[in-house]
Motif scaffolding. Structure first.
Motif, PDB file in Angstrom:
ATOM      1  N   VAL A  50       0.840  -1.203   0.000  1.00  0.00           N
ATOM      2  CA  VAL A  50       0.000   0.000   0.000  1.00  0.00           C
ATOM      3  C   VAL A  50       0.873   1.250   0.000  1.00  0.00           C
ATOM      4  N   GLY A  51       1.870   1.286   0.865  1.00  0.00           N
ATOM      5  CA  GLY A  51       2.774   2.432   0.911  1.00  0.00           C
ATOM      6  C   GLY A  51       3.500   2.630  -0.401  1.00  0.00           C
ATOM      7  N   ARG A  52       3.951   1.536  -0.989  1.00  0.00           N
ATOM      8  CA  ARG A  52       4.657   1.606  -2.279  1.00  0.00           C
ATOM      9  C   ARG A  52       3.731   2.146  -3.373  1.00  0.00           C
ATOM     10  N   HIS A  53       2.509   1.625  -3.429  1.00  0.00           N
ATOM     11  CA  HIS A  53       1.554   2.077  -4.445  1.00  0.00           C
ATOM     12  C   HIS A  53       1.243   3.568  -4.267  1.00  0.00           C
ATOM     13  N   CYS A  54       1.043   3.983  -3.035  1.00  0.00           N
ATOM     14  CA  CYS A  54       0.756   5.400  -2.768  1.00  0.00           C
ATOM     15  C   CYS A  54       1.941   6.283  -3.156  1.00  0.00           C
ATOM     16  N   ALA A  55       3.151   5.853  -2.815  1.00  0.00           N
ATOM     17  CA  ALA A  55       4.340   6.640  -3.148  1.00  0.00           C
ATOM     18  C   ALA A  55       4.505   6.789  -4.661  1.00  0.00           C
ATOM     19  N   GLN A  56       4.103   5.774  -5.414  1.00  0.00           N
ATOM     20  CA  GLN A  56       4.253   5.811  -6.869  1.00  0.00           C
ATOM     21  C   GLN A  56       3.138   6.563  -7.585  1.00  0.00           C
ATOM     22  N   HIS A  57       1.947   6.622  -6.988  1.00  0.00           N
ATOM     23  CA  HIS A  57       0.796   7.133  -7.726  1.00  0.00           C
ATOM     24  C   HIS A  57       0.074   8.316  -7.079  1.00  0.00           C
ATOM     25  N   ALA A  58       0.503   8.782  -5.947  1.00  0.00           N
ATOM     26  CA  ALA A  58      -0.219   9.854  -5.247  1.00  0.00           C
ATOM     27  C   ALA A  58      -0.146  11.171  -6.014  1.00  0.00           C
ATOM     28  N   PRO A  59      -1.218  11.951  -5.941  1.00  0.00           N
ATOM     29  CA  PRO A  59      -1.257  13.250  -6.623  1.00  0.00           C
ATOM     30  C   PRO A  59      -0.562  14.357  -5.818  1.00  0.00           C
ATOM     31  N   CYS A  60       0.048  13.988  -4.696  1.00  0.00           N
ATOM     32  CA  CYS A  60       0.720  14.952  -3.832  1.00  0.00           C
ATOM     33  C   CYS A  60       1.942  14.256  -3.211  1.00  0.00           C
ATOM     34  N   PRO A  61       2.805  15.008  -2.547  1.00  0.00           N
ATOM     35  CA  PRO A  61       3.940  14.368  -1.892  1.00  0.00           C
ATOM     36  C   PRO A  61       3.486  13.356  -0.845  1.00  0.00           C
ATOM     37  N   VAL A  62       4.305  12.309  -0.661  1.00  0.00           N
ATOM     38  CA  VAL A  62       3.994  11.242   0.303  1.00  0.00           C
ATOM     39  C   VAL A  62       5.115  11.127   1.313  1.00  0.00           C
ATOM     40  N   VAL A  63       4.762  11.010   2.583  1.00  0.00           N
ATOM     41  CA  VAL A  63       5.720  10.741   3.648  1.00  0.00           C
ATOM     42  C   VAL A  63       5.417   9.343   4.160  1.00  0.00           C
ATOM     43  N   VAL A  64       6.445   8.506   4.204  1.00  0.00           N
ATOM     44  CA  VAL A  64       6.300   7.150   4.734  1.00  0.00           C
ATOM     45  C   VAL A  64       6.919   7.140   6.127  1.00  0.00           C
TER      46      VAL A  64
END
Length: 67
Positions: A50-64
């Motif tokens: 889920v984190g990987r998918h969000c980091a690759q496809h999010a419309p905004c910056p992602v913090v893990v």
């Protein structure tokens, strides 16, 4: 900190696959914060699916965030 610079956090309940729901909710946001991995998979994983998918496809910056 001036009020216009304070962070607004949006909380809610949604149904669907975790990655799809998070990406949908991230639209229009300034930042998406996700955990590094959930309860599935194997413990040695640095980043869950889920984190990987969000980091690759999010419309905004992602913090893990790691534990």
């Amino acid at each position: 900190m001036p009020p216009e610079q304070m962070a607004r956090v949006r909380c809610g309940l949604a149904y669907g696959t975790p990655a799809a729901v998070l990406l949908d909710q991230a639209r229009g946001g300034d930042l998406l914060v996700v955990g590094s991995h959930g309860h599935g998979g194997f413990a040695g994983a640095l980043l869950g699916s889920v984190g990987r998918h969000c980091a690759q496809h999010a419309p905004c910056p992602v913090v893990v965030v790691r534990r």
